[in-house]
Design an enzyme around this catalytic site. Structure first.
Site, PDB file in Angstrom:
ATOM      1  N   ARG A   4      40.528  27.693  46.269  1.00 13.06           N
ATOM      2  CA  ARG A   4      41.380  28.708  45.990  1.00 13.06           C
ATOM      3  C   ARG A   4      41.933  29.185  47.108  1.00 13.06           C
ATOM      4  O   ARG A   4      42.844  29.795  47.262  1.00 13.06           O
ATOM      5  CB  ARG A   4      39.871  30.102  44.730  1.00 13.06           C
ATOM      6  CG  ARG A   4      39.446  29.843  44.210  1.00 13.06           C
ATOM      7  CD  ARG A   4      39.341  30.911  43.565  1.00 13.06           C
ATOM      8  NE  ARG A   4      39.068  30.809  41.537  1.00 13.06           N
ATOM      9  CZ  ARG A   4      39.777  30.704  41.027  1.00 13.06           C
ATOM     10  NH1 ARG A   4      40.417  30.177  40.940  1.00 13.06           N
ATOM     11  NH2 ARG A   4      38.778  30.147  39.590  1.00 13.06           N
TER      12      ARG A   4
ATOM     13  N   ASP B 144      37.120  36.203  42.236  1.00 15.94           N
ATOM     14  CA  ASP B 144      38.089  35.064  42.362  1.00 15.94           C
ATOM     15  C   ASP B 144      39.029  35.516  43.301  1.00 15.94           C
ATOM     16  O   ASP B 144      40.035  34.236  44.091  1.00 15.94           O
ATOM     17  CB  ASP B 144      37.760  34.388  41.118  1.00 15.94           C
ATOM     18  CG  ASP B 144      36.184  33.380  41.291  1.00 15.94           C
ATOM     19  OD1 ASP B 144      35.486  33.692  42.320  1.00 15.94           O
ATOM     20  OD2 ASP B 144      36.425  33.858  40.418  1.00 15.94           O
TER      21      ASP B 144
ATOM     22  N   LYS C  34      30.485  31.858  48.160  1.00 17.96           N
ATOM     23  CA  LYS C  34      31.267  30.877  47.254  1.00 17.96           C
ATOM     24  C   LYS C  34      31.792  29.994  47.688  1.00 17.96           C
ATOM     25  O   LYS C  34      31.084  29.369  48.639  1.00 17.96           O
ATOM     26  CB  LYS C  34      32.944  31.328  46.698  1.00 17.96           C
ATOM     27  CG  LYS C  34      32.519  32.845  46.218  1.00 17.96           C
ATOM     28  CD  LYS C  34      32.264  33.579  44.629  1.00 17.96           C
ATOM     29  CE  LYS C  34      32.198  34.269  44.500  1.00 17.96           C
ATOM     30  NZ  LYS C  34      31.406  34.061  43.328  1.00 17.96           N
TER      31      LYS C  34
HETATM   32  C1  S3P Z   1      32.132  33.449  36.790  1.00 20.61           C
HETATM   33  C2  S3P Z   1      32.082  34.265  38.136  1.00 20.61           C
HETATM   34  C3  S3P Z   1      31.507  34.455  39.128  1.00 20.61           C
HETATM   35  C4  S3P Z   1      32.994  33.781  39.356  1.00 20.61           C
HETATM   36  C5  S3P Z   1      32.947  32.292  39.355  1.00 20.61           C
HETATM   37  C6  S3P Z   1      32.764  32.112  37.518  1.00 20.61           C
HETATM   38  C7  S3P Z   1      31.683  32.957  35.296  1.00 20.61           C
HETATM   39  O1  S3P Z   1      30.552  33.995  40.648  1.00 20.61           O
HETATM   40  O2  S3P Z   1      33.240  33.922  41.069  1.00 20.61           O
HETATM   41  O3  S3P Z   1      34.353  31.321  39.839  1.00 20.61           O
HETATM   42  O4  S3P Z   1      32.116  31.996  35.190  1.00 20.61           O
HETATM   43  O5  S3P Z   1      30.520  33.588  35.485  1.00 20.61           O
HETATM   44  P1  S3P Z   1      29.234  35.087  40.365  1.00 20.61           P
HETATM   45  O6  S3P Z   1      28.409  35.740  39.158  1.00 20.61           O
HETATM   46  O7  S3P Z   1      28.163  34.499  41.475  1.00 20.61           O
HETATM   47  O8  S3P Z   1      30.234  36.063  41.055  1.00 20.61           O
END
Ligand code: S3P
Length: 424
Positions: free
Chosen positions: A385, A311, A338
């Site tokens: 973001r 992120d 995203k």
């Molecule tokens: C998150 C996992 C990440 C991240 C998201 C929050 C979480 O996503 O990008 O902002 O809280 O498990 P991904 O699991 O798709 O990579």
């Protein structure tokens, strides 16, 4: 809303406390809802995404009351009840993907919907493993809305091609209500908040390298204190490094080793960063981060480092514009899935401001160091973001910039501007 940002020659100075971690706030509500009794969540996030999770669980029958502005008391029987309407996940991928794992094994049906951006994001990654467990989910081409027909699930051993904490958590939560052992293996370690918090609440869960296994468990209600969000701290870390004459302390930052990739990158770039007062809170590592204006050098970011800073990549790209040499970020193709296509949107907006950045299929190359001209309007693409990363660039552009759609910061960080004001 348009936000104008201009150069900050006096630098950023002082101390701020970073608000509550978004990933942990979601999980604290979800897991407290599955526990029989009263749980206390201290320092719950006021971001719109965690509030989407909270509202959704109220529709599933839990009782939630604020004791004060940041302390949430959740009372649940541990059993969820059928919702009367569709469950709105808003902009939150974490809500939709994790809750799917919980709802798939209930004895009622439900529909999960989301806003325009969430409705475009891929859900095959969770539908596929849940279907292998016997879940019945209907969607149009694996996109929200998801119609979930509650069923009795069976355990699986799943080897995932993605290092995604959302997919991992979805499968583990489904496994929690399944007879037998559910195993999940990922290619690289993704954030392990689910594993830590489930263990803290008494679940039968074990981690062995890249594999996590879980068996049917009842969760115990607990007091959970949520630390500050390193993903929110990232904007202050970056600003403190690139804005001349800065020296700031960011207090109470979550430093979980599966999330602290930005710290590793700043050290590789030669940034002046110190960790102070490290401790453990509700099973998570926490500390204060001090950063000072620094001369930066380029670095390479790829492979197992990517999930540890996924992120933070847009704001790391901002840092790289101020680092001497070519910074290469690879193996980050999932950034295209995203809240916006963060590879395309970061490249497009930073180029408008004068950055020398090239788009790759799975990342970008940034040639630094460049003087950023600014003087133009930039877009957030409804992505919190990107909005916050653009604010940071605004502080070092020669001419004022205008950020269109700045209100999206409220998704994770409603007090973002207030925190910056304190340091100016
Ligand atoms: C998150 C996992 C990440 C991240 C998201 C929050 C979480 O996503 O990008 O902002 O809280 O498990 P991904 O699991 O798709 O990579």
């Amino acid at each position: 809303m348009i936000k104008k940002v201009s150069k900050c020659p006096e630098g950023l100075n002082g101390e701020i406390t970073i608000p509550s971690d978004k990933s942990l706030s979601h999980r604290a509500v979800m897991f407290s809802a599955l526990a029989n009794g009263t749980s206390v969540i201290k320092n719950f996030s006021s971001g719109q995404d965690p509030l989407s999770t909270l509202n959704l669980f109220k529709q599933l029958g839990i009782n939630a009351e604020y004791k004060d502005s940041e302390t949430l008391i959740i009372t649940s029987s541990g059993k969820l009840s059928a919702p009367k309407t569709n469950l709105d996940c808003g902009n939150s991928g974490t809500t939709m993907r994790l809750v799917s794992g919980i709802l798939a094994s209930q004895n009622f049906n439900s529909v999960l919907s989301g806003d325009e951006s969430l409705s475009k994001r891929p859900m095959k990654r969770i539908i596929e493993p849940l279907a292998l467990m016997g879940a019945k989910i209907e969607s149009t081409e694996n996109h929200a809305p998801l119609k979930i027909f509650g069923s009795k699930l069976h355990p699986i051993s799943y080897i995932s091609k993605l290092a995604s904490a959302q997919v991992k958590s979805c499968v583990l939560l489904a496994g929690l209500n399944t007879d037998g052992i559910t195993c999940y293996t990922e290619p690289y370690l993704s954030r392990n908040h689910t594993e830590i918090m489930l263990k803290y609440m008494g679940a039968n869960i074990r981690t062995d390298g890249l594999t996590v296994s879980v068996t049917k468990s009842s969760l115990e209600p607990k007091e959970i204190t949520i630390c500050g969000d390193i993903s929110s701290a990232a904007y202050f870390i970056a600003a403190g490094l690139v804005v001349p004459n800065s020296d700031i302390i960011i207090k109470n930052v979550g430093l979980n080793p599966t999330r602290n990739g930005i710290i590793e990158v700043v050290k590789q770039m030669g940034g002046n960063l110190e960790i102070l007062d490290e401790k453990t809170v509700s099973g998570e590592q926490v500390g204060d981060v001090r950063v000072k204006s620094s001369e930066l050098k380029s670095c390479k970011i790829s492979g197992e480092l990517i999930p540890k800073l996924i992120d933070e990549i847009p704001v790391i790209a901002v840092l790289a514009t101020q680092a001497d040499g070519d910074t290469i970020i690879k193996d980050a193709k999932d950034l295209r899935n995203k809240e916006s296509d963060r590879i395309a949107t970061t490249v497009k907006e930073l180029q408008k401001l004068g950055a020398n950045i090239e788009e790759l299929d799975d990342g970008f190359i940034i040639h630094g160091k460049t003087t950023l001209t600014g003087g133009v309007e930039v877009e957030t693409y409804n992505d919190h973001r990107l909005a916050m990363s653009l604010f940071v660039v605004g502080l070092i552009c020669e001419k004022e910039i205008a950020i269109n759609g700045f209100e999206w910061v409220n998704i994770s960080f409603p007090t973002f501007e207030e925190c910056f004001d304190k340091l100016m």
